[in-house]
Design a protein around this motif. Structure first.
Motif, PDB file in Angstrom:
ATOM      1  N   ALA A 638       0.839  -1.204   0.000  1.00 19.96           N
ATOM      2  CA  ALA A 638       0.000   0.000   0.000  1.00 19.96           C
ATOM      3  C   ALA A 638       0.875   1.256   0.000  1.00 19.96           C
ATOM      4  O   ALA A 638       1.892   1.328   0.683  1.00 19.96           O
ATOM      5  CB  ALA A 638      -0.912   0.001   1.221  1.00 19.96           C
ATOM      6  N   GLY A 639       0.461   2.224  -0.824  1.00 20.87           N
ATOM      7  CA  GLY A 639       1.175   3.496  -0.909  1.00 20.87           C
ATOM      8  C   GLY A 639       2.174   3.576  -2.037  1.00 20.87           C
ATOM      9  O   GLY A 639       2.633   4.667  -2.386  1.00 20.87           O
ATOM     10  N   GLU A 640       2.513   2.429  -2.645  1.00 22.02           N
ATOM     11  CA  GLU A 640       3.517   2.444  -3.709  1.00 22.02           C
ATOM     12  C   GLU A 640       2.873   2.798  -5.050  1.00 22.02           C
ATOM     13  O   GLU A 640       1.713   2.470  -5.322  1.00 22.02           O
ATOM     14  CB  GLU A 640       4.209   1.084  -3.799  1.00 22.02           C
ATOM     15  CG  GLU A 640       5.075   0.768  -2.592  1.00 22.02           C
ATOM     16  CD  GLU A 640       5.899  -0.500  -2.786  1.00 22.02           C
ATOM     17  OE1 GLU A 640       7.123  -0.365  -2.948  1.00 22.02           O
ATOM     18  OE2 GLU A 640       5.312  -1.595  -2.790  1.00 22.02           O
ATOM     19  N   LEU A 641       3.655   3.477  -5.896  1.00 19.12           N
ATOM     20  CA  LEU A 641       3.226   3.805  -7.254  1.00 19.12           C
ATOM     21  C   LEU A 641       3.520   2.638  -8.171  1.00 19.12           C
ATOM     22  O   LEU A 641       4.551   1.959  -8.029  1.00 19.12           O
ATOM     23  CB  LEU A 641       3.952   5.051  -7.759  1.00 19.12           C
ATOM     24  CG  LEU A 641       3.733   6.339  -6.962  1.00 19.12           C
ATOM     25  CD1 LEU A 641       4.608   7.462  -7.521  1.00 19.12           C
ATOM     26  CD2 LEU A 641       2.273   6.760  -7.016  1.00 19.12           C
ATOM     27  N   VAL A 642       2.620   2.389  -9.136  1.00 22.62           N
ATOM     28  CA  VAL A 642       2.827   1.316 -10.110  1.00 22.62           C
ATOM     29  C   VAL A 642       2.605   1.863 -11.508  1.00 22.62           C
ATOM     30  O   VAL A 642       1.833   2.797 -11.713  1.00 22.62           O
ATOM     31  CB  VAL A 642       1.894   0.117  -9.862  1.00 22.62           C
ATOM     32  CG1 VAL A 642       2.215  -0.558  -8.540  1.00 22.62           C
ATOM     33  CG2 VAL A 642       0.427   0.549  -9.902  1.00 22.62           C
ATOM     34  N   SER A 643       3.272   1.256 -12.473  1.00 21.49           N
ATOM     35  CA  SER A 643       3.134   1.648 -13.870  1.00 21.49           C
ATOM     36  C   SER A 643       2.148   0.724 -14.582  1.00 21.49           C
ATOM     37  O   SER A 643       1.917  -0.410 -14.150  1.00 21.49           O
ATOM     38  CB  SER A 643       4.494   1.582 -14.577  1.00 21.49           C
ATOM     39  OG  SER A 643       5.412   2.443 -13.963  1.00 21.49           O
ATOM     40  N   ASP A 644       1.581   1.228 -15.658  1.00 20.33           N
ATOM     41  CA  ASP A 644       0.688   0.429 -16.492  1.00 20.33           C
ATOM     42  C   ASP A 644       1.384  -0.863 -16.898  1.00 20.33           C
ATOM     43  O   ASP A 644       2.489  -0.858 -17.427  1.00 20.33           O
ATOM     44  CB  ASP A 644       0.320   1.247 -17.738  1.00 20.33           C
ATOM     45  CG  ASP A 644      -0.630   0.513 -18.661  1.00 20.33           C
ATOM     46  OD1 ASP A 644      -1.170  -0.525 -18.258  1.00 20.33           O
ATOM     47  OD2 ASP A 644      -0.822   0.992 -19.797  1.00 20.33           O
ATOM     48  N   GLY A 645       0.755  -2.005 -16.618  1.00 15.57           N
ATOM     49  CA  GLY A 645       1.313  -3.304 -16.981  1.00 15.57           C
ATOM     50  C   GLY A 645       2.237  -3.902 -15.943  1.00 15.57           C
ATOM     51  O   GLY A 645       2.726  -5.029 -16.131  1.00 15.57           O
ATOM     52  N   ALA A 646       2.477  -3.194 -14.828  1.00 13.20           N
ATOM     53  CA  ALA A 646       3.370  -3.730 -13.798  1.00 13.20           C
ATOM     54  C   ALA A 646       2.743  -4.970 -13.156  1.00 13.20           C
ATOM     55  O   ALA A 646       1.557  -4.984 -12.827  1.00 13.20           O
ATOM     56  CB  ALA A 646       3.644  -2.675 -12.732  1.00 13.20           C
ATOM     57  N   GLU A 647       3.554  -6.014 -12.969  1.00 12.72           N
ATOM     58  CA  GLU A 647       3.077  -7.241 -12.346  1.00 12.72           C
ATOM     59  C   GLU A 647       2.889  -6.997 -10.850  1.00 12.72           C
ATOM     60  O   GLU A 647       3.807  -6.600 -10.144  1.00 12.72           O
ATOM     61  CB  GLU A 647       4.089  -8.364 -12.582  1.00 12.72           C
ATOM     62  CG  GLU A 647       3.617  -9.721 -12.104  1.00 12.72           C
ATOM     63  CD  GLU A 647       4.616 -10.819 -12.425  1.00 12.72           C
ATOM     64  OE1 GLU A 647       4.373 -11.963 -12.021  1.00 12.72           O
ATOM     65  OE2 GLU A 647       5.646 -10.520 -13.070  1.00 12.72           O
TER      66      GLU A 647
END
Length: 656
Positions: A638-647
């Motif tokens: 929780a709180g982390e940024l993710v990119s489109d398509g990140a597993e």
């Protein structure tokens, strides 16, 4: 009238307000975040003040920074636009305390309508018809569950302090209530800072009809026709029109008078919008009152000939309304199409990226574009993904709809996914033309609106190939050695290009024959001719002429034909090598932030169980298990940024 105003907003909203201010000679101050340093609204304003990081919570929602910018520049008034702080009573009060005019309603009116539940009680006392529901202050899960049983299912959950479809859920049965309640509360808390909810009986197949009201400090109040905003996705409007079609004059009058009654019940001043549900029986019910100008206000401007932002400035400056009710005239018909960076084929999920190619319809009589986006701008996860509003007017609905269809054909955007093609299908839909209007319209006509593309792939691929030929051809060719069209000594010149569209590879070979190119395709010979100017390719096949519009990007290009849009990649070996991820991997549908991880490595899960909740573009998304199995790895917290398509995590399927 004011000499200088500050606009506490961004994008097309700020640009719209600046346009009116310039027209009447009022100077403007823009505010901007790190992400908006080079934005169109910043360039349009007379002055601009930086107010913080890209996150709206640290910039556009910081009333202290906005008030400091107003004092720094000597702005006499602040226009909040719509969204952000436009319905924030604390901000309106802070403006008043600072001696700066808030271009909006009194603090008391914002407070009265700021809570949807309190607003319902006020409207009930004022005699405005309401949908059965629960609007109380008690928010314990047990009380809400009990009240939900009393109201009955299906019901509609809403954030008590918000709008725009955020925190809104349709709950079909008691078994679904708890999960929907928690999700709605989380989203409401994130978007509006308050997780209070209300709910009401969900009326199936209603229309959404709203009334534009205006009041001044001198006791005058008028309604400026009505708008139909029934066509929606995720409870957010897609296409609006004015006046609302197929209403009797008796209903129009009753709705207008009810809207004015609602405004007068809270001593309203300024522009407001009273929203109603209109059911198949002809009855209408109060939904809410938005204490601001709305996104779709241009359709009202087009049919009344009035500038509503100018009205706002006049009223805020203490002047009376420019028209009385009997002077308000409605002429013709207008549509507004909201052009978004989103993927209609993927549940309308917002998309991000750079607007690499942008061509808009010519703004002639009856065609208007409100936008804050220019070619080269980035659509990020920080703000609403709206690119523009396309507004058209004509003498009646049929003519206006034809004008809308043509303008949408001329709207060309590339570099990211948009809803333009979807809007084209919507505007041309037979049921929409025939007034089969309901808030469930998109779901009910899903097969027609999401039809498989009918674009001729060969025509599109040939257009792409001929574009390459013409782009490589020098403007002046003095000898055959300068030609870049496949010229060969003693034999016909040729050109070959391999193009990939999704999983399909197309191999296009053309032979030059005089001023034409010949293609052998499916046992036929097609003679093609083409000329190019700007992004337009005039394409002729065996005497049939059509236009194709080309947008280049990276190693590919998009071809926009009358029948639709196709994107190609110029073939490279690496592009065809695919690597499938591990079985059971789950990926982020877009760039965003992880809100909650509901499982840990080693947990057993059931099919469709909620695993991860993430937020992007101010909306909440739940990632669910595609099958029963075991969680073997979790990659984010929780709180982390993710990119489109990140597993995000891996769920190994349970052996059968």
């Amino acid at each position: 009238m004011f000499d200088k105003i500050l606009i506490a907003n961004r994008g097309e909203i700020a640009c719209r307000i600046i346009a009116t201010a310039k027209k009447i000679g009022v100077r403007t101050v823009a505010v901007y975040s790190d992400a908006d340093q080079y934005a169109r609204h910043v360039k349009m304003a007379d002055e601009a003040v930086h107010i913080g990081p890209a996150q709206s919570s640290e910039s556009y929602l910081r009333s202290d920074k906005i008030l400091a910018a107003a004092k720094l520049t000597g702005a006499q008034a602040i226009h909040p636009g719509y969204g952000f702080l436009s319905e924030n009573e604390d901000f309106a009060d802070a403006c008043q305390q600072a001696g700066i005019v808030f271009i909006g309603p009194p603090v008391s009116a914002i407070a009265a309508m700021g809570s949807k539940s309190a607003a319902k009680a006020i409207m009930e006392d004022a005699g405005v018809p309401l949908v059965p529901g629960y609007h109380g202050s008690e928010q314990s899960p047990d009380v809400l569950q009990h009240e939900a049983q009393r109201v009955g299912f299906p019901l509609l959950l809403k954030a008590a302090y918000g709008g725009g479809g955020k925190g809104m859920r349709v709950v079909e049965s008691a078994a679904d209530f708890d999960e929907a309640l928690q999700s709605a509360k989380r989203e409401a808390k994130s978007a509006f800072g308050n997780d209070k909810v209300l709910f009401e009986r969900f009326i199936r197949n209603p229309r959404h009809v709203e009334i534009q009201v205006f009041c001044d400090e001198h006791g005058n109040a008028v309604y400026l026709a009505e708008r139909d905003c029934s066509v929606q996705r995720r409870h957010q409007k897609v296409l609006e029109e004015a006046p609302a079609p197929a209403l009797t004059e008796k209903t129009r009058l009753a709705m207008g008078e009810a809207a004015v009654k609602a405004a007068q019940a809270i001593d309203y001043v300024g522009a407001g919008t009273v929203e109603f549900l209109y059911d198949q029986s002809g009855e209408f019910y109060f939904m809410e009152m938005n204490t601001r100008l709305q996104v779709e206000h241009p359709v009202t401007e087009m049919v009344t000939g009035q500038d509503l932002v100018e009205w706002q400035l006049m009223v805020a400056a203490g002047q009376p309304l420019p028209l009385s009710q009997d002077q308000v005239m409605v002429t013709g018909h207008a549509f507004e199409a909201r052009i978004y960076a989103e993927s209609p084929d993927n549940d309308f999920l917002p998309s991000t990226g750079v607007v690499e190619h942008l061509r808009t319809p010519t703004e002639v009589d009856g065609v208007r574009i409100d936008t804050g986006i220019e070619q080269g701008d980035e659509i990020s996860t920080f703000y609403d993904p709206m690119i523009a509003k396309l507004i058209v007017w004509d003498i009646d609905r049929d003519r206006a709809l034809l004008k809308l269809q043509r303008a949408l054909r001329e709207y060309r955007i590339d570099g990211l996914t948009t809803n333009v093609e979807f809007l084209r299908r919507l505007a041309a839909n037979k049921a929409f033309k025939q007034l089969d209007l309901t808030t469930e319209f998109i779901d009910q006509h899903h097969d027609q609106l999401f039809a498989t593309d009918t674009v001729d792939l060969n025509t599109a691929a040939v257009a792409a190939t001929l574009w390459d030929v013409l782009q490589q051809q020098p403007q002046t060719v003095d000898s055959p050695w300068q030609r870049a069209d496949g010229f060969r000594l003693n034999q016909a010149s040729g050109y070959r290009l391999q193009l990939q569209h999704d999983e399909e590879m197309l191999d296009i070979t053309l032979q030059r024959d005089g001023d034409s190119f010949v293609q052998h395709h499916n046992d036929n010979s097609i003679r093609w001719q083409a000329t190019a100017q700007d992004d337009c390719l005039t394409l002729t096949a065996d005497g049939h002429r059509q236009l194709a519009y080309i947008a280049e990007h990276d190693n590919g290009l998009s071809v926009m034909l009358e029948s639709g849009r196709v994107s190609f990649q110029r073939h490279r070996v690496a592009d065809t090598l695919e690597q499938d991820g591990p079985a059971g991997e789950l990926v982020a549908p877009m760039n965003g932030t992880i809100l909650e991880v509901l499982v840990a490595a080693g947990d057993s899960v059931e099919k469709d169980q909620a695993l991860v909740i993430m937020e992007a573009m101010k909306m909440e998304y739940t990632i669910r298990a595609p099958h029963a199995g075991s969680v073997t790895q979790v990659f984010y917290q929780a709180g982390e940024l993710v990119s489109d398509g990140a597993e995000l995590l891996i769920v190994e399927q349970e052996e059968s």
